[in-house]
Design an enzyme around this catalytic site. Structure first.
Site, PDB file in Angstrom:
ATOM      1  N   HIS A 187     -47.313  23.463 -80.496  1.00 19.15           N
ATOM      2  CA  HIS A 187     -47.672  22.181 -81.086  1.00 19.15           C
ATOM      3  C   HIS A 187     -46.849  21.891 -82.336  1.00 19.15           C
ATOM      4  O   HIS A 187     -46.534  20.726 -82.619  1.00 19.15           O
ATOM      5  CB  HIS A 187     -49.165  22.159 -81.410  1.00 19.15           C
ATOM      6  CG  HIS A 187     -50.038  22.112 -80.197  1.00 19.15           C
ATOM      7  ND1 HIS A 187     -51.375  22.409 -80.223  1.00 19.15           N
ATOM      8  CD2 HIS A 187     -49.752  21.799 -78.911  1.00 19.15           C
ATOM      9  CE1 HIS A 187     -51.880  22.280 -79.006  1.00 19.15           C
ATOM     10  NE2 HIS A 187     -50.918  21.919 -78.191  1.00 19.15           N
ATOM     11  N   GLU A 430     -43.859   9.884 -58.888  1.00 19.26           N
ATOM     12  CA  GLU A 430     -43.810  11.119 -59.678  1.00 19.26           C
ATOM     13  C   GLU A 430     -44.193  12.345 -58.874  1.00 19.26           C
ATOM     14  O   GLU A 430     -44.475  13.408 -59.435  1.00 19.26           O
ATOM     15  CB  GLU A 430     -44.705  10.993 -60.923  1.00 19.26           C
ATOM     16  CG  GLU A 430     -46.072  10.428 -60.655  1.00 19.26           C
ATOM     17  CD  GLU A 430     -46.834  10.079 -61.913  1.00 19.26           C
ATOM     18  OE1 GLU A 430     -46.450  10.544 -63.007  1.00 19.26           O
ATOM     19  OE2 GLU A 430     -47.823   9.323 -61.809  1.00 19.26           O
ATOM     20  N   CYS A 501     -39.788   5.468 -66.522  1.00 21.93           N
ATOM     21  CA  CYS A 501     -40.513   5.575 -67.789  1.00 21.93           C
ATOM     22  C   CYS A 501     -40.642   7.018 -68.261  1.00 21.93           C
ATOM     23  O   CYS A 501     -41.326   7.292 -69.241  1.00 21.93           O
ATOM     24  CB  CYS A 501     -41.896   4.945 -67.677  1.00 21.93           C
ATOM     25  SG  CYS A 501     -42.955   5.697 -66.418  1.00 21.93           S
TER      26      CYS A 501
END
Length: 568
Positions: A187, A430, A501
């Site tokens: 993270h 996808e 995208c």
């Protein structure tokens, strides 16, 4: 002296070290006040934690984007786990003060997660540490770390960069980030890259090696941290920094330019967003529409689903911000790595192959209808809203969605409500199944949008969050390129628009191939819009076509990278 770590966010940073030490969270002096009193203290701390986190999530969403903010919202989901709550209460009932209950239960989960084989699961150990420290801080009334007051040219040095620490951080004041733990998929790395700050993570013995005020040069590409750089090293940084500033300034010329290649052929350049908070940034960079609006943010950080009116207002705000531009809104894509506890998706052995996205929505038609009606109504005024269905794997799914959409239209008509009768319904490509069925899906859909993040993951059977195999995750793999070319070809034959995208739409190596194959729409993060517009302008049809032909004759990913790199 040179310290070595993991280059996690590219770029150079030179400044003075600001060392963030962990707060002292000593609860040995806290006296047990009885089970009920300790439970009350614990519940108050948890409630305060959740309120603070919801506020921080909203702030982070506007600061770095919804996807990154979901890291924080995941903390709320962890604390909502009934088993974890029961463990905390059991500790209190057995005579532990609230602080000890938090410490011991969190330590158990931190150890559990840190020993997991899966890299993404191991990352949750850092989340548990953050939750532990924040809860203990609330219980002990210890003021949390505030990085909003950092002065310009600060090099942030810390044991770890937790999501909660980044809220309020002003990226322009931070020259670089260096941490003792973390890696490229942690993270810390995700947040550093989202903030555009050079970062080196996982530096052994870091907190003993650096002190406040030390002059530090950080190379986020090589993973080097140079203490007290010499004159030559400082001069190299100065030259690089001036070049970076000139590059950013030159990009402003592209803000008002049309998106076209070197021959003047126009394509559309849209922005991906995760919340309405990002609309100002989209406008400031001259994006020509919204290519992906993730609706998950409306459903997160709350205890129940938003109603039709609330959803309508949010979608209408996006449509109104781009009144003469396309706004592609993706229907709810939960499951996988996005958990919304109150929707009861449930724990799954492999959530990325499970009960997620369109599968969940079609299985709950009443729930799905609420979103579809809100979208239909939001498109009424400007006729610019397009509905995009995620994770389509069959013709049956789009037919079922269209049938439900028509039912929603009839119900709105009966109520006398205004809506877009001709709203477009498209699909995200996808999955390998969608690629193989692209010619058939093109007969059913009004448009395609290629989501390369999941398409690459599913095609290559690679978990990009797993450090052991992440190097295999590459959109330039021949199998992924063939899939993308096949989808674009199917869309063009069916004469429907096709966009992309996923992250690959902003990859300079991918752009000439997409231009050569005839992609109509590029949709990228707002910070990438100007750079992508510049890259598109540098390729002629002939150059892109010849490169694409050479690339598709190659059989390895390495060969493809080398061939494209010759052109840069």
């Amino acid at each position: 002296m040179i310290l070595n770590g993991i280059g996690a966010s590219d770029g150079l940073g030179l400044g003075n070290a600001v060392c963030i030490r962990e707060s002292v969270l000593d609860y040995t002096g806290v006296i047990y006040a009885g089970a009920e009193a300790e439970k009350a203290r614990l519940l108050a701390a948890v409630d305060a934690f959740c309120r603070d986190t919801e506020r921080m999530t909203q702030k982070m969403s506007g600061q770095v984007g919804q996807h990154e903010a979901e890291i924080l919202s995941g903390h709320i989901a962890m604390l909502a786990d009934p088993f974890l709550r029961a463990q905390l209460e059991e500790k209190v009932e057995q005579g532990s003060v609230a602080e000890q209950a938090v410490d011991e239960v969190c330590a158990f989960y931190e150890e559990l997660f840190s020993q997991a084989d899966d890299e993404l699961v191991r990352q949750r150990a850092a989340d548990v540490r953050d939750i532990r420290n924040r809860l203990l801080g609330l219980l002990l009334h210890v003021k949390p770390i505030d990085l909003s007051a950092l002065t310009p040219h600060s090099v942030l040095v810390a044991p770890d960069l937790t999501p909660s620490m980044t809220v309020g951080l002003r990226a322009e004041n931070v020259a670089a980030i260096v941490t003792q733990s973390g890696g490229r998929t942690s993270h810390s790395a995700i947040l550093a890259r989202a903030l555009g700050i050079p970062a080196v993570l996982g530096v052994p013995n870091l907190m003993n090696a650096l002190s406040d005020g030390d002059r530090v040069l950080v190379n986020g590409g090589t993973g080097e941290v140079i203490l007290n750089p010499d004159a030559a090293q400082a001069e190299a940084y100065r030259i690089w920094n001036e070049a970076s500033i000139r590059e950013r300034q030159s990009l402003q010329a592209y803000r008002t330019r049309p998106t076209e290649n070197a021959d003047g052929r126009r394509v559309s350049l849209y922005a991906n967003i995760g919340s309405t908070a990002q609309l100002d940034e989209v406008s400031s960079v001259g994006a020509e529409g919204i290519g992906l609006f993730r609706t998950e943010f409306l459903f997160m950080e709350r205890s129940d689903a938003p109603g039709e009116e609330e959803q309508y207002q949010a979608y209408r705000a996006v449509a109104g911000a781009m009144p003469e531009r396309d706004v592609l809104i993706r229907t709810l894509d939960i499951g996988g790595d996005k958990d919304v506890p109150y929707l009861s998706v449930g724990k799954e052995e492999n959530p990325f192959l499970g009960y997620r996205a369109i599968r969940y929505c079609l299985d709950r038609p009443d729930f799905f209808s609420t979103q579809l009606k809100a979208l239909l109504r939001a498109g009424a005024e400007y006729q610019n809203v397009k509905i995009m269905l995620p994770l389509i794997t069959s013709v049956e799914e789009i037919r079922a969605a269209r049938a439900l959409l028509e039912k929603c239209k009839a119900e709105l008509q009966e109520k006398g409500q205004v809506f877009d009768r001709n709203i477009s319904l498209g699909v995200m490509i996808e999955t390998p199944a969608a690629v193989q069925l692209a010619d058939q899906l093109a007969k059913e859909a009004d448009f395609f949008s290629i989501g390369t993040n999941d398409l690459t993951q599913y095609t290559l059977a690679v978990d990009r969050g797993n450090a052991k195999v992440e190097q295999m995750y590459d959109p330039l793999h021949p199998a992924v390129l063939r899939s993308v070319r096949q989808v674009i070809s199917a869309a063009r034959k069916a004469q429907i628009p096709v966009g992309m995208c996923g992250e690959a739409a902003a990859d300079p190596k991918m752009i000439p191939l997409l231009l050569a194959w005839g992609l109509d729409e590029f949709s990228v993060s707002a910070p990438s819009v100007l750079t992508v517009r510049k890259w598109i302008s540098q390729w002629s049809d002939r150059q892109a076509g010849e490169l694409a032909q050479r690339v598709m004759e190659l059989v390895t990913t390495e060969e493809i990278h080398r061939e494209i790199e010759k052109m840069f």
